[in-house]
Design an enzyme around this catalytic site. Sequence first.
Site, PDB file in Angstrom:
ATOM      1  CB  SER A 334       9.635  30.939  58.566  1.00  0.00           C
ATOM      2  OG  SER A 334      10.982  31.294  58.762  1.00  0.00           O
ATOM      3  CG  ASP A 335      14.805  27.985  55.156  1.00  0.00           C
ATOM      4  OD1 ASP A 335      14.580  26.778  55.311  1.00  0.00           O
ATOM      5  OD2 ASP A 335      15.941  28.442  54.915  1.00  0.00           O
ATOM      6  CE  LYS A 336      16.463  23.644  60.983  1.00  0.00           C
ATOM      7  NZ  LYS A 336      17.809  24.158  61.375  1.00  0.00           N
TER       8      LYS A 336
END
Length: 914
Positions: A334-336
């Site tokens: 996941s991207d943050k």
Amino acid sequence: MQKQYVHTHSKWFAKDVPDVAAVLMTDVRQGISQEQAAARLEEYGPNSLPAKKKQSRIISFLRHFHDILIYMLFVAAFVTLVLGHYADTIVILLVAIVNAFIGFSQEFKAEKALEDIKSMLSLKASIIRGGVRAEVDSKDLALGDLVLLKPGNKIPADLRLVNADNLRVEESALTGESVPSEKNTHSLDPETMLGDRINMAFSGTSVSAGTGSGLVVAVGQETELGRISQLLEETQNISTPLIRQMAQLGKTVALFILGVSLLIFLFGRFFHSYDASELLLATIGLAIAAIPEGLPAILSIILAVGVQHMARRKAIVRTLPSVETLGSVSVICSDKTGTLTKNEMTVKSLVLAEESYDVEGSGYAPEGSITQHGAAVDAASAPLLAEMIRCFSLCNDSVLTQDASGAWIIQGEPTEGALQTLYKKSGLTGAGKSRIATLPFDSQYKYMATLIEEGGQTLLLVKGAPDRLLAMSTQQRTTTGDVPLDAACWESAMSITAGKGQRLLGAAIKIMPPQTSTITHEDLQEGLVFLGLAGIVDPPRNEVLEAVRACKDAGITVKMITGDHVDTAKAIGLELGIGDGNMAISGQQLDEMTDQQIQCAVKKCDIFARTSPEHKLKLVKALQANGAVSAMTGDGVNDAPALKAADVGIAMGIKGTEVTKDAAEIVLTDDNFSTIVAAVEEGRRVYDNLRKTILFILPTNGAESFLIIASILFGTTLPLTPVQILWVNMVTSVTVSLALAFELKEDGVMRRPPRPAGEKILDGYFIWRIAFVSILIGGMTLIMSVSLGRMGYAEDLVRTMTVQSIVMCQLFHLFNSRSIRGSAFKMNPFSNQAVLVVSALLVLLQLSVTYIPFMNRVFGTVPLALQYWPVPILLGFIVFLIVEGEKAFMRKRDAQHFTAGGGAAAGENDHCEI
């Protein structure tokens, strides 16, 4: 100018501006001449992304028929056509064509993603060419052109900045950085990562504040945006586990059918001396019986039902197979920014000289209190705290408002918006003081200053980088008055706060002489009184913590891959339960690793920071090389190549770019990470129901094949004609088996680990069960058929009884198949009402094929007297009881195996070095 310099790998950010201008043969004030521009456009082409050559749609459609099982369906259709069974021919062809259309409809997502990237390019650019200011189409930009920038501009090409006056550029879609990048013109270290190249402005990003100018150093395909476009084009779509397994299943079934049919034909020809045409008809009947022609359609229907369920849970599925793939996901990357976090800056801590405070709430909504030691604090009764909060609010250009829906939004910089939210949370009033003068934020000075008049005093309020404010301060404010500055104490406080992943902002004040009406930077160089610090974060989404925990319960590892700073990523990760708060790997470290070391790194580390699009792509491929089934989430253009390469790409529907959505298989309409957990649960349910359906359908084909093989081996009359075989296959596949698509999830579905990537859809137990039920149904039906024949019953009556017996056995077997191992006696018969509906429908179909004259003529059946019906019903009930007995035996064996410690082996202890 040599062509080797005109791409992003020339590291323009590491060169001084005069050196850049010399290489590009341009002037930092006049730009290039019209003649130079024309020559360079001729040599290097326009500033646009190349169009991909499109494949003929007819060829694309026909390619979906390239499957061995489909070829066999066509052979069966041809034979039925020759035999004059035109309805059967049409049904078989329709199954093949519908299956091809489903795949064809999903084919052009990559092309659309590339088109969306092109739409991100700026249409116009303001330049100075030959000393004359002009506005040109962005595609006409040439290397060396001098481009002028102002707020709101979309940057048209990659630029090496020449001037940067308080210039800030929004780059989150490209780099993943959650706040605008502050730009300057100084040269940087050659190893500086993409997100830290603050002397560059990249194509497709936009100016959020300030002005500047820059020299064009890369155009079209050579820009960072162009490189992402190229990555998308070069990245191959990943075949999902379901597609691979179904393809393998099709080949296995096809080869088995061909082999058995040939052997049976030879046996009948040489050992029983069948007539060649009669034997050929029997063999074709065997092939038709064995081919699960309804399986592709049923598969599509099961997946389509899953798509509808996911849509209700706010996950829009763009490709059918990805529904099931989610169920086998073992790693979610996941991207943050905007995915795990809100992308809404929030003040979380306040530090004064003698005390500190925590701030509740997250995002821009002014909800939550300022607390100290867990108790709410009235800011109005804490003068020093109130003074610092007012300073942050007055020295501020942002405005906090509510939109028509009641949501709180910020007009201005996110960090300044967080300070305005803090002011509203404090409950203070009277901040609407008119300014006398302002020094706007400047990245060179790293502070903003405002002059106001309050209480008869003229005050200079300053906010900015704490290190700069501390360097200009001589005193600090305490409850006993202003005392000499304790720099060491503030350094310690800054270190502790930054260690929590919080960005730091300082506040200071100075009393100015009465009647002061202007301020300069010299006014700030001495005499400032330092008030304190604010710690600001992009807060995690409230629901993400529970979602990450649910992933762990389901045996799914969550990895954060972000463009943000390492310390910030570690702190946010620790708060969410991702990583240990200590270990994180930067993009620069990844660049120094071999492929084998990266494969080891993704096993040992859960947080990767300061990553580029190439890094994300490498990490996804490393996970796949390790045998993991990966899902990649994201919302920025920088995420698109990795989303396309992952087994399942998941885009954010609200804040996600169109490029990202079109590169993904699934789009979340609520941008909620927890929706992914719901989607995984749905994917596991879909896979379970798919296996139940296969477990139900294949014994029908097996029983029919058993009947025909036995008949040829024993030299008896064929118990079923090809058209009767097709009828049985149709009613069991296209009606009864549909009920299993609506079966609810079984208990514990999210407490079991993901299935191994290489696990076959037909494991040893499934093969046994299919063979067992096939022989059980086929054997009992054969005994009944032979017995009736020997008793002198007419051939049409025997075949009608045979059709009814197989269908009734399958109807009872449907209730067995509602759970692979669980007891049918313990299942609520009304939990899946579709089972009752299709059962009633099946009874109507069987009555119609038995009693309607037209159906009798088409399918070679005859009406049955009431006295004959107990036989097929009794056979079906016997099948139900025997299969339930077998399941009970397997459950007992499973329990003994578990008690004896024969559970799943622990994961491998990976011995590798990063």
